[in-house]
Design a protein around this motif. Structure first.
Motif, mmCIF file in Angstrom:
data_model
loop_
_atom_site.group_PDB
_atom_site.id
_atom_site.type_symbol
_atom_site.label_atom_id
_atom_site.label_comp_id
_atom_site.label_asym_id
_atom_site.label_seq_id
_atom_site.Cartn_x
_atom_site.Cartn_y
_atom_site.Cartn_z
ATOM 1 N N ALA A 401 19.106 -23.958 9.385
ATOM 2 C CA ALA A 401 18.118 -23.358 10.301
ATOM 3 C C ALA A 401 18.751 -23.155 11.679
ATOM 4 O O ALA A 401 18.579 -22.095 12.308
ATOM 5 C CB ALA A 401 16.886 -24.250 10.408
ATOM 6 N N ASP A 402 19.526 -24.150 12.130
ATOM 7 C CA ASP A 402 20.190 -24.025 13.437
ATOM 8 C C ASP A 402 21.191 -22.870 13.423
ATOM 9 O O ASP A 402 21.320 -22.137 14.409
ATOM 10 C CB ASP A 402 20.911 -25.340 13.794
ATOM 11 N N ALA A 403 21.865 -22.720 12.279
ATOM 12 C CA ALA A 403 22.833 -21.618 12.176
ATOM 13 C C ALA A 403 22.116 -20.270 12.249
ATOM 14 O O ALA A 403 22.588 -19.335 12.901
ATOM 15 C CB ALA A 403 23.618 -21.742 10.868
ATOM 16 N N PHE A 422 16.142 -24.078 0.170
ATOM 17 C CA PHE A 422 15.709 -24.050 1.575
ATOM 18 C C PHE A 422 14.192 -24.050 1.745
ATOM 19 O O PHE A 422 13.648 -23.278 2.529
ATOM 20 C CB PHE A 422 16.318 -22.824 2.270
ATOM 21 N N ALA A 423 13.528 -24.936 1.041
ATOM 22 C CA ALA A 423 12.060 -24.975 1.142
ATOM 23 C C ALA A 423 11.602 -25.390 2.547
ATOM 24 O O ALA A 423 10.522 -24.999 2.992
ATOM 25 C CB ALA A 423 11.496 -25.946 0.107
ATOM 26 N N LEU A 424 12.406 -26.173 3.252
ATOM 27 C CA LEU A 424 11.974 -26.663 4.574
ATOM 28 C C LEU A 424 12.393 -25.742 5.711
ATOM 29 O O LEU A 424 11.873 -25.830 6.819
ATOM 30 C CB LEU A 424 12.561 -28.065 4.831
ATOM 31 N N LEU A 425 13.353 -24.887 5.416
ATOM 32 C CA LEU A 425 13.946 -24.065 6.480
ATOM 33 C C LEU A 425 12.967 -23.093 7.166
ATOM 34 O O LEU A 425 13.035 -22.933 8.392
ATOM 35 C CB LEU A 425 15.162 -23.339 5.909
ATOM 36 N N PRO A 426 12.046 -22.441 6.434
ATOM 37 C CA PRO A 426 11.166 -21.482 7.133
ATOM 38 C C PRO A 426 10.425 -22.108 8.318
ATOM 39 O O PRO A 426 10.404 -21.522 9.406
ATOM 40 C CB PRO A 426 10.194 -21.036 6.030
ATOM 41 N N ALA A 427 9.851 -23.296 8.131
ATOM 42 C CA ALA A 427 9.118 -23.921 9.248
ATOM 43 C C ALA A 427 10.083 -24.330 10.366
ATOM 44 O O ALA A 427 9.717 -24.285 11.548
ATOM 45 C CB ALA A 427 8.344 -25.131 8.746
ATOM 46 N N ARG A 430 10.856 -21.191 12.227
ATOM 47 C CA ARG A 430 9.626 -20.783 12.930
ATOM 48 C C ARG A 430 9.444 -21.591 14.224
ATOM 49 O O ARG A 430 8.993 -21.065 15.238
ATOM 50 C CB ARG A 430 8.432 -20.966 11.985
ATOM 51 N N ALA A 431 9.821 -22.895 14.158
ATOM 52 C CA ALA A 431 9.650 -23.759 15.336
ATOM 53 C C ALA A 431 10.509 -23.267 16.501
ATOM 54 O O ALA A 431 10.114 -23.360 17.659
ATOM 55 C CB ALA A 431 10.016 -25.187 14.979
ATOM 56 N N LYS A 432 11.684 -22.688 16.181
ATOM 57 C CA LYS A 432 12.580 -22.229 17.254
ATOM 58 C C LYS A 432 12.362 -20.751 17.583
ATOM 59 O O LYS A 432 12.551 -20.331 18.720
ATOM 60 C CB LYS A 432 14.038 -22.423 16.818
ATOM 61 N N GLY A 467 5.936 -21.957 6.639
ATOM 62 C CA GLY A 467 6.467 -21.425 7.901
ATOM 63 C C GLY A 467 6.832 -19.955 7.723
ATOM 64 O O GLY A 467 7.124 -19.249 8.693
ATOM 65 N N SER A 468 6.822 -19.472 6.483
ATOM 66 C CA SER A 468 7.209 -18.078 6.194
ATOM 67 C C SER A 468 6.095 -17.107 6.570
ATOM 68 O O SER A 468 4.915 -17.444 6.500
ATOM 69 C CB SER A 468 7.472 -17.895 4.696
#
Ligand code: F6P
Length: 762
Positions: A401-403, A422-427, A430-432, A467-468
């Motif tokens: 996510a940071d990348a 990457f199930a957690l990556l969308p949120a 979204r946070a950033k 988060g998607s």
């Protein structure tokens, strides 16, 4: 905003004030008239009382002919503040006595006449007086009779004269003025209270309505707990219909559903997404640089995901963030870990993320492939969930996510998140980047809520995915499973009609987008060897009988692919139709995958053992029924195999889509070859012209193999032509195009909402 509300309130208040003033204007004279009538009646009664009180004295004085002695009595009576003057008239209408205030001009007949009117008033210079005339009855005195009257027989009373009583009416005037003042005060006070209530209610209602309209526009409906605006209920459907119209218009502006190409995808990106930056994130990278004794070579992985997404990236440019897994990956990147690919063409950036062996173990092998993979595939392999794997999965998701955030050039890129890694990556993204359009595509099936419920971190996974902006699955069935899972485990608002989920004030569209392949272009097709040549090469390479019926399977060496089941079916075919022995050959290309996992290793060993057993049972010199090629084959080699084959066998036990079957169809421009396809692969819904089988049913699959091997060329042509037209039309650009078009529509809607918000606040 405030001014707007005041303007709205004035629309209520101005007519209200006008109505109240008009009411006061009409009510005051009416009120005067009514009070005057009440007081006249009152004065008449008072007059009667006074006349009755005086009548005895007056009749006596009149009977005695000594009316002068009545003056002191009259003067006393006149001291009543309302009694203005008293006059005494004889029977024949002569004024016998009058008090000081009695007007000299007023005669008895005139007084008589005035008093008979409905409003017996006489205007005088000192003010208006009420005129009342009352008969005086009495008994006349009999001359010389001194006997007290009560001792004599009572003569009947006779009419002896009239008392004229003039009452002062100025107090009525005063009272009327008071009443008028009170009335006007009351109306003004009432108006003020009504105005205040109107202002408050209008303020509250306006806010409620605005919130309600916003809720409708967001598609939350009127059931949102924060928005009790039932007045809007009748308009909700209309508003929705308008928004739908806009969406339809938008879809129409996309042009026809057919004819999707790289060019059209590029145009869509430019027009509907204003040339937004596209960032793809996946675990598997599209190009792997490996160190070999001959130097660095570039390999393409055996991945359906890469097959589908790579042409989209070539069309859109942008950046692809993926795990750098090749031994020479680090040697070819720049200081920011980026390299331009495809090698030689340099269409887009590949940004590599490095993982330690421990991270790869916990995140990829552990949580993703020992947990999520068997959880989502009904292949009867138990998922394994370890706390440490979960922690690593979360940490690696954050790294990726940071990348993504680091690669973003603006605040609203289009981020295409790929798959269960990457199930957690969308949120996290979204946070950033709250403005980003995040499209997550889940390449594998989604299980039913009960099956998913065994995951200890089910809530975290669902929250991460929500988060998607758009969440894509291959089939409607998987969308339905996902929505039901959210319904079971999260407090979210679901709109089944529009397939949206609102969670924490954020809405996600859940839609099906069947993935596909890039239809081969002219240049690629012209580079293919003719079918006969492909066949000759394969026959020669594998040492097959010249007249062999060749069936092929091309898969990653994965337990979900149904490779054991298809070998069982081949064995059954040879058993059931011995004439095939010596002529029917099954070639299985199995690209090694995830072999460090026990489950995969033991599966691969079982397959090898089964292949050997079949070969032992039915093989003979110069004939081996099963050829297991457990190694990676490059795209060209696979195409050659497809073109050489008579039958392609895809018997997945459970598959999101499966692109192998589509690649086989695309490779057969000679319109020959038969596809045997599992009904548990998403592709079966799109390709009914295949021979669709239940891979668990060995007999049925063996029959399908026999039918495929004996199918007349004409029937093959007919089926293949139809399959090809489907795959050509429903190609990968349509898959990406539909998703991006929906993203564009979503962005447009957000922009409209933002504009409405700005308008309201400004
Ligand atoms: O089938 C889903 C999928 O993600 C494919 O897209 C891909 O081919 C495969 O699984 C992943 O394979 P690997 O673990 O080798 O990347």
């Amino acid at each position: 905003m405030f001014l707007k509300t005041v303007r709205l309130q004035l629309r209520f208040l101005v007519p209200l004030m006008v109505t109240l003033i008009a009411a006061a204007y009409l009510a005051v004279p009416l009120m005067d008239q009514v009070t005057l009538r009440w007081f006249s009646r009152d004065l008449n009664s008072r007059g009667l009382l006074v006349a009755n009180a005086l009548s005895d004295s007056v009749s006596e004085a009149m009977a005695a002919g000594r009316t002068a002695r009545l003056r002191p009595l009259f003067q006393r009576a006149e001291q009543d503040e309302r009694l203005f003057a008293i006059g005494l008239c004889s029977v024949d209408g002569k004024l016998l006595e009058r008090t000081q205030g009695f007007p000299g001009t007023l005669t008895c007949p005139v007084a008589d006449e005035i008093s008979s009117k409905a409003e017996p008033r006489l205007p005088l210079p000192s003010g208006t007086v009420h005129v009342g005339v009352h008969d005086v009855m009495g008994r006349p005195l009999i001359p010389g009779n001194d006997t007290p009257p009560d001792a004599q027989a009572e003569p009947p009373p006779v009419f002896m004269g009239r008392l004229v009583l003039l009452h002062d009416m100025s107090f009525i005037e005063r009272r009327s003025q008071d009443t008028r003042r009170y009335l006007i005060g009351l109306i003004a006070g009432l108006g003020l209270v009504i105005a205040l209530i109107t202002v408050v209610v209008a303020q509250l209602s306006w806010r409620g309505w605005v919130k309600g309209v916003r809720a409708i526009m967001r598609g939350e409906g009127l059931l949102s707990p924060l928005i009790p605006a039932p007045e809007l209920a009748p308009f909700a459907a209309e508003l929705r219909a308008r928004l739908r119209d806009m969406e339809d218009e938008f879809r129409r502006s996309q042009g026809p559903e057919t004819g999707w190409s790289a060019e059209r995808l590029r145009t869509l990106l430019q027009t509907q997404l204003s040339g937004a930056q596209v960032i793809v994130v996946s675990n598997r990278e599209p190009y792997i640089h490996e160190r070999t004794p001959e130097g660095i070579v570039v390999k393409r992985p055996a991945s359906g995901l890469v097959t589908a997404v790579e042409p989209v990236m070539r069309a859109c440019s942008g950046t692809w963030v993926a795990h750098g897994s090749g031994s020479a990956d680090g040697d070819v990147v720049d200081a920011a870990d980026r390299v331009l690919v495809p090698p030689g063409e340099q269409d887009y950036w590949l940004r590599r993320v490095w993982l330690t062996p421990e991270e790869e173990q916990g995140y990829y092998y552990g949580f993703a492939n020992e947990g999520m993979w068997p959880l989502c595939h009904v292949a009867h392999v138990r998922p394994v969930f370890r706390e440490s794997d979960w922690e690593t999965y979360r940490a690696v998701n954050q790294r990726f996510a940071d990348a993504v955030v680091a690669e973003a050039r603006g605040e609203d890129p289009v981020v295409l998140v790929q798959d269960y890694h990457f199930a957690l990556l969308p949120a996290m993204v979204r946070a950033k980047l709250p403005q980003a359009t995040i499209l997550t595509f889940w390449h594998i099936p989604w299980p039913n809520p009960e099956s998913f419920g065994i995951c200890p971190w089910r809530r975290e996974i669902l929250q991460g995915m929500l988060g998607s902006t758009i969440l894509g699955f291959h089939t409607r069935f998987h969308c339905k499973n996902f929505i039901e899972t959210v319904d079971r485990y999260l407090e979210a608002r679901i709109e089944h009609e529009h397939s949206t989920i609102a969670f924490h004030e954020k809405e996600t569209l859940v839609e099906s987008y069947p993935i596909s392949i890039e239809w081969p272009g002219e240049a690629e097709v012209s580079a293919w060897a003719p079918v006969a040549e492909c066949r000759r090469r394969v026959v020669e390479r594998l040492g097959l009988p010249q007249d062999a019926c060749i069936a092929v399977g091309v898969d990653r060496f994965d337990y979900t692919k149904g490779i054991l089941e298809r070998l069982n079916a081949v064995e059954r075919l040879l058993e059931k139709w011995p004439s095939w022995v010596g002529r029917f050959v099954f070639v299985q290309v199995a690209a090694p995958t995830r072999s460090v996992l026990d489950e995969y290793r033991s599966f691969q060993e079982r397959v090898q053992r089964l292949a050997q057993r079949i070969n032992l049972r039915f093989g003979r010199p110069g004939y081996q029924p099963v050829h297991l090629l457990a190694q990676h084959h490059e795209h060209d080699a696979v195409t050659e195999m497809f073109r050489a084959a008579d039958v392609c066998v895809v018997t997945s036990l459970h598959d999101g889509m499966n692109l192998v079957c589509k690649e086989f169809v695309a490779a057969r421009d000679d319109l020959q070859g038969v596809l045997v396809l599992s009904r548990f692969a998403g592709a079966a819904r799109e390709l009914p012209e295949a021979l669709v089988v239940n891979p668990y049913h060995v007999e049925e699959t063996a029959d399908a193999l026999n039918r495929a091997a004996t199918m007349p060329a004409a029937e093959q042509r007919e089926r293949m032509a139809s399959l090809r037209s489907t795959v050509r039309e429903f190609n990968v650009f349509r898959w990406a195009g539909r998703m991006l078009a929906d993203a564009g529509r979503w962005r447009l809607r957000s922009r409209i909402e933002a504009r409405v918000r700005r308008h309201q606040n400004g």
